[in-house]
Design a protein around this motif. Sequence first.
Motif, PDB file in Angstrom:
ATOM      1  N   VAL A 205      -1.529  -3.695 -10.682  1.00  0.00           N
ATOM      2  CA  VAL A 205      -1.699  -2.338 -10.173  1.00  0.00           C
ATOM      3  C   VAL A 205      -0.335  -1.667 -10.159  1.00  0.00           C
ATOM      4  O   VAL A 205       0.597  -2.159  -9.513  1.00  0.00           O
ATOM      5  CB  VAL A 205      -2.310  -2.328  -8.758  1.00  0.00           C
ATOM      6  CG1 VAL A 205      -2.350  -0.906  -8.210  1.00  0.00           C
ATOM      7  CG2 VAL A 205      -3.697  -2.936  -8.772  1.00  0.00           C
ATOM      8  N   ALA A 206      -0.213  -0.560 -10.872  1.00  0.00           N
ATOM      9  CA  ALA A 206       1.033   0.200 -10.895  1.00  0.00           C
ATOM     10  C   ALA A 206       0.949   1.292  -9.845  1.00  0.00           C
ATOM     11  O   ALA A 206       0.193   2.250  -9.991  1.00  0.00           O
ATOM     12  CB  ALA A 206       1.250   0.807 -12.267  1.00  0.00           C
ATOM     13  N   LEU A 207       1.717   1.153  -8.767  1.00  0.00           N
ATOM     14  CA  LEU A 207       1.754   2.144  -7.694  1.00  0.00           C
ATOM     15  C   LEU A 207       3.115   2.822  -7.731  1.00  0.00           C
ATOM     16  O   LEU A 207       4.113   2.280  -7.248  1.00  0.00           O
ATOM     17  CB  LEU A 207       1.536   1.469  -6.334  1.00  0.00           C
ATOM     18  CG  LEU A 207       1.594   2.395  -5.109  1.00  0.00           C
ATOM     19  CD1 LEU A 207       0.384   3.327  -5.078  1.00  0.00           C
ATOM     20  CD2 LEU A 207       1.664   1.571  -3.812  1.00  0.00           C
ATOM     21  N   GLY A 208       3.164   3.999  -8.344  1.00  0.00           N
ATOM     22  CA  GLY A 208       4.440   4.678  -8.442  1.00  0.00           C
ATOM     23  C   GLY A 208       4.419   5.749  -9.508  1.00  0.00           C
ATOM     24  O   GLY A 208       3.361   6.182  -9.970  1.00  0.00           O
ATOM     25  N   GLY A 209       5.610   6.163  -9.913  1.00  0.00           N
ATOM     26  CA  GLY A 209       5.743   7.205 -10.916  1.00  0.00           C
ATOM     27  C   GLY A 209       5.726   6.650 -12.323  1.00  0.00           C
ATOM     28  O   GLY A 209       5.271   5.520 -12.571  1.00  0.00           O
ATOM     29  N   GLY A 210       6.261   7.434 -13.254  1.00  0.00           N
ATOM     30  CA  GLY A 210       6.197   7.051 -14.657  1.00  0.00           C
ATOM     31  C   GLY A 210       6.946   5.786 -14.977  1.00  0.00           C
ATOM     32  O   GLY A 210       6.500   4.987 -15.816  1.00  0.00           O
ATOM     33  N   VAL A 211       8.074   5.553 -14.336  1.00  0.00           N
ATOM     34  CA  VAL A 211       8.846   4.335 -14.592  1.00  0.00           C
ATOM     35  C   VAL A 211       8.031   3.109 -14.215  1.00  0.00           C
ATOM     36  O   VAL A 211       7.908   2.151 -14.990  1.00  0.00           O
ATOM     37  CB  VAL A 211      10.179   4.363 -13.817  1.00  0.00           C
ATOM     38  CG1 VAL A 211      10.847   2.993 -13.839  1.00  0.00           C
ATOM     39  CG2 VAL A 211      11.104   5.415 -14.411  1.00  0.00           C
ATOM     40  N   VAL A 212       7.456   3.121 -13.028  1.00  0.00           N
ATOM     41  CA  VAL A 212       6.646   1.988 -12.565  1.00  0.00           C
ATOM     42  C   VAL A 212       5.433   1.804 -13.464  1.00  0.00           C
ATOM     43  O   VAL A 212       5.090   0.672 -13.848  1.00  0.00           O
ATOM     44  CB  VAL A 212       6.226   2.195 -11.100  1.00  0.00           C
ATOM     45  CG1 VAL A 212       5.122   1.210 -10.701  1.00  0.00           C
ATOM     46  CG2 VAL A 212       7.422   2.022 -10.173  1.00  0.00           C
TER      47      VAL A 212
END
Length: 383
Positions: A114-121
């Motif tokens: 699960v990617a919780l964050g902005g574009g970098v994450v």
Amino acid sequence: MTAPAEASTAREGAQTVRVELGERSYDILVGRGLIASAGDEIARLLSGGRVAVITDDNVAKAQLPALKASLDAAGIGHVTFAVKPGEPSKRFSTFEQLCDQVLEARLERGDAIVALGGGVVGDLAGFVAASVRRGMRFIQMPTSLLAQVDSSVGGKTGINSRHGKNLIGAFYQPGLVIADTAALDTLSPREFRAGYAEVAKYGLIDDADFFAWLEANHREIFAGGAARDEAVAASCRAKARVVADDEFEAGNRALLNLGHTFGHALESAVDYDGARLVHGEGVAIGMRLAHAFSARLGLCPQEDVARVEAHLKTVGLPTHMKDIPGQLPPAATLLDIIAQDKKVTRGALTFILTRGIGRSFVEKGVDPQEVLSFLTEELVEQI
């Protein structure tokens, strides 16, 4: 894409945008407060699996407690790995560390990242999901405006190289995107403005009516009114249609890179120093440059260049290379960076050019000398 559109099919109070990719189709949920109810959605997708939440230190403080509570309530086992905020985390060393952490946690192929964050994450976590055990399930939970309207949708994942931005990665679609627009309330004005550049991009690509709607409604979008959710959903609908038609960027999906060829070169030129330039700011400058370069080639009316610049300036975005603090390298160096761009084919430069607002097109085989001359003229402004 049209401007003020009707709400998509609602699911638990959210707008639902469908990305049609056959057996790999997935939903984008757009609405306020979705992180707090994400566990139920994820449980339906996983049927008993575990998740590894990849986030950054800043987002962890603001959003992770609500997600953990939701996962606990849904009975989903979870581990969390946080990286440092910012573009420098999109590198081999961070990617390797995350892969090892996921393996050490004994997550299986049927479990999810699960990617919780902005574009970098999202880019980084997606590449981890694509790589560990040759592919794990992947869920995007974008918390920045830029990620909600662009990078979380369409399956582009990856990390940066010393040769340029996003040159190492994979196309790897998520199984679900949950865009909680309440998370945008925590963004700094600069972060929100940077994300808005990607919203404006959809109007500049092929929808002059949407651009005009943004000109009329940008204040409500920035203030957090209903227009904000509609702008996010409309942007997702636009990208979903493009991705469904051209998943692997063999044709018209390249239009989504309007402003990015110049923008990525500028990001690389400042060594991804977020104090000087963040991605959305690079895109804003790049979109003005793309229109100005098109006008130089006799393709785009000068009044459209002025209109694009005026709107981006009105919302507080940079539009010229002179707006970037510090010195930039010479035009020849910027051209060398552009020559490493992913859109280069057998050494020929490909640019997204335009015949005016909402009339962008892919142009292959652009003369490098034309680009060099244009960049040289633009850099004179810095002197």
